[in-house]
Enzyme design. Structure first.
Site, PDB file in Angstrom:
ATOM      1  N   HIS A  94     -10.376   0.928   2.834  1.00  0.00           N
ATOM      2  CA  HIS A  94      -8.913   0.938   2.710  1.00  0.00           C
ATOM      3  C   HIS A  94      -8.464  -0.450   2.237  1.00  0.00           C
ATOM      4  O   HIS A  94      -9.042  -1.466   2.635  1.00  0.00           O
ATOM      5  CB  HIS A  94      -8.284   1.277   4.065  1.00  0.00           C
ATOM      6  CG  HIS A  94      -6.827   1.587   3.966  1.00  0.00           C
ATOM      7  ND1 HIS A  94      -5.871   0.601   3.823  1.00  0.00           N
ATOM      8  CD2 HIS A  94      -6.155   2.764   3.956  1.00  0.00           C
ATOM      9  CE1 HIS A  94      -4.678   1.170   3.741  1.00  0.00           C
ATOM     10  NE2 HIS A  94      -4.822   2.478   3.815  1.00  0.00           N
ATOM     11  N   GLU A 166      -5.635   5.026  -3.724  1.00  0.00           N
ATOM     12  CA  GLU A 166      -4.517   4.355  -3.068  1.00  0.00           C
ATOM     13  C   GLU A 166      -4.121   3.139  -3.892  1.00  0.00           C
ATOM     14  O   GLU A 166      -4.662   2.053  -3.690  1.00  0.00           O
ATOM     15  CB  GLU A 166      -4.939   3.886  -1.670  1.00  0.00           C
ATOM     16  CG  GLU A 166      -5.460   4.977  -0.770  1.00  0.00           C
ATOM     17  CD  GLU A 166      -5.093   4.712   0.694  1.00  0.00           C
ATOM     18  OE1 GLU A 166      -4.773   5.681   1.375  1.00  0.00           O
ATOM     19  OE2 GLU A 166      -5.101   3.553   1.122  1.00  0.00           O
TER      20      GLU A 166
HETATM   21  P1  13P Z   1       1.972   4.512   3.663  1.00  0.00           P
HETATM   22  O1  13P Z   1       2.061   6.008   3.636  1.00  0.00           O
HETATM   23  O2  13P Z   1       2.512   3.903   4.914  1.00  0.00           O
HETATM   24  O3  13P Z   1       2.470   3.871   2.419  1.00  0.00           O
HETATM   25  O4  13P Z   1       0.406   4.177   3.720  1.00  0.00           O
HETATM   26  C1  13P Z   1      -0.442   4.809   2.847  1.00  0.00           C
HETATM   27  C2  13P Z   1      -1.809   4.513   3.301  1.00  0.00           C
HETATM   28  O5  13P Z   1      -2.213   3.375   3.391  1.00  0.00           O
HETATM   29  C3  13P Z   1      -2.639   5.663   3.695  1.00  0.00           C
HETATM   30  O6  13P Z   1      -3.912   5.267   4.080  1.00  0.00           O
END
Ligand code: 13P
Length: 257
Positions: A94, A166
């Site tokens: 992540h 992401e």
């Molecule tokens: P948010 O939905 O808070 O932007 O975070 C996304 C995320 O990091 C999912 O792992």
């Protein structure tokens, strides 16, 4: 249309009683869906108590992190081996871990190998920063993240895993700009192409590729409609049971289309 997966990343939120209450509310609200897989990734501390409380017909559990060695003198760490009976998935790479905890390509790759070695399915997160996107380096960054993380895996191990795109700039932690479904669609397609080049057509078809920038119950529909999108990884909105149940409902609605 393939079965969608919706994953709640609770990050470092909720103590044991708050987590238990949120799970209780979600279990009340979310029905058993054969067409949608729902996964909860709570903090390490509450994985064990939630594993006793959880309705396994509705949910699976994921951990947010683990250490790549199976056991030993590594004070403060928890291994993938220890998670074997608890977590079906582990989130790896992540951006918050890459940025705040200096997890580089090598560490992420070791974690993916340890995860698979212990029979747990990795949810590998990839994505470029705003600066990298501006400089036109997004594809190279994502290619490198995928190439290093997957090296050493067999075709069937790759086929079973999940890759979450992401974009760092679209995560609420790092600014939360809104990515459009069209932008996301192009990258999801690129990721599938990378997997095809490295592991062939079958693996590319089978691997699940999901979106993990900010989504909520209002915006998720547009992302789930992307042809290449097998689901979503939700941060903030997953802490609100009405919003998260709304996201699951939307995934279910789309499975009926
Ligand atoms: P948010 O939905 O808070 O932007 O975070 C996304 C995320 O990091 C999912 O792992």
């Amino acid at each position: 249309m393939s079965k969608k997966i919706v994953i709640a990343n609770w990050k470092m939120h909720l103590n044991a009683s708050q987590a238990s209450l949120l799970l209780h509310r979600l279990q009340e609200r979310i029905r058993i869906h054969r067409e949608v897989e729902v996964v909860i990734a709570p903090s390490m501390l509450v994985l064990q108590p939630l594993s006793v409380q959880i309705d396994r017909r509705k949910f699976r559990l994921a951990a947010q992190n683990a250490y790549h060695q199976d056991k030993g003198a590594f004070t403060g760490e928890v291994s993938f081996t220890m998670l074997q009976d608890l977590a079906h998935y582990v989130i790896i790479g992540h951006s918050e871990r890459r940025i705040y905890f200096n997890e580089n390509l090598d560490i992420v790759s070791k974690k993916v190998s340890a995860c698979v070695r212990n029979g747990i399915t990795p949810i590998l997160c990839v994505g470029e920063t705003k600066q990298e996107r501006k400089l036109g380096e997004a594809k190279r960054v994502i290619h490198d993240q995928i190439y290093t993380a997957l090296s050493g895996l067999t075709t069937s191990e790759v086929s079973n895993m999940i890759i979450a795109y992401e974009p760092v700039w679209a995560i609420s932690t790092f600014g939360g700009e809104v990515a459009t479904p069209a932008q996301v669609g192009r990258v999801l397609e690129f990721i599938r192409m990378q997997v095809e080049e490295l592991y062939g057509k079958q693996a590319a078809k089978k691997i699940r590729i999901i979106y993990g920038g900010s989504v909520d119950d209002k915006t998720v529909g547009g992302f789930l409609q992307i042809e290449q999108c097998d689901g979503v990884l939700v941060g903030n909105a997953s802490l609100n049971y009405i919003k998260f149940a709304g996201i699951v409902d939307e995934a279910y609605r789309q499975s009926l289309v």
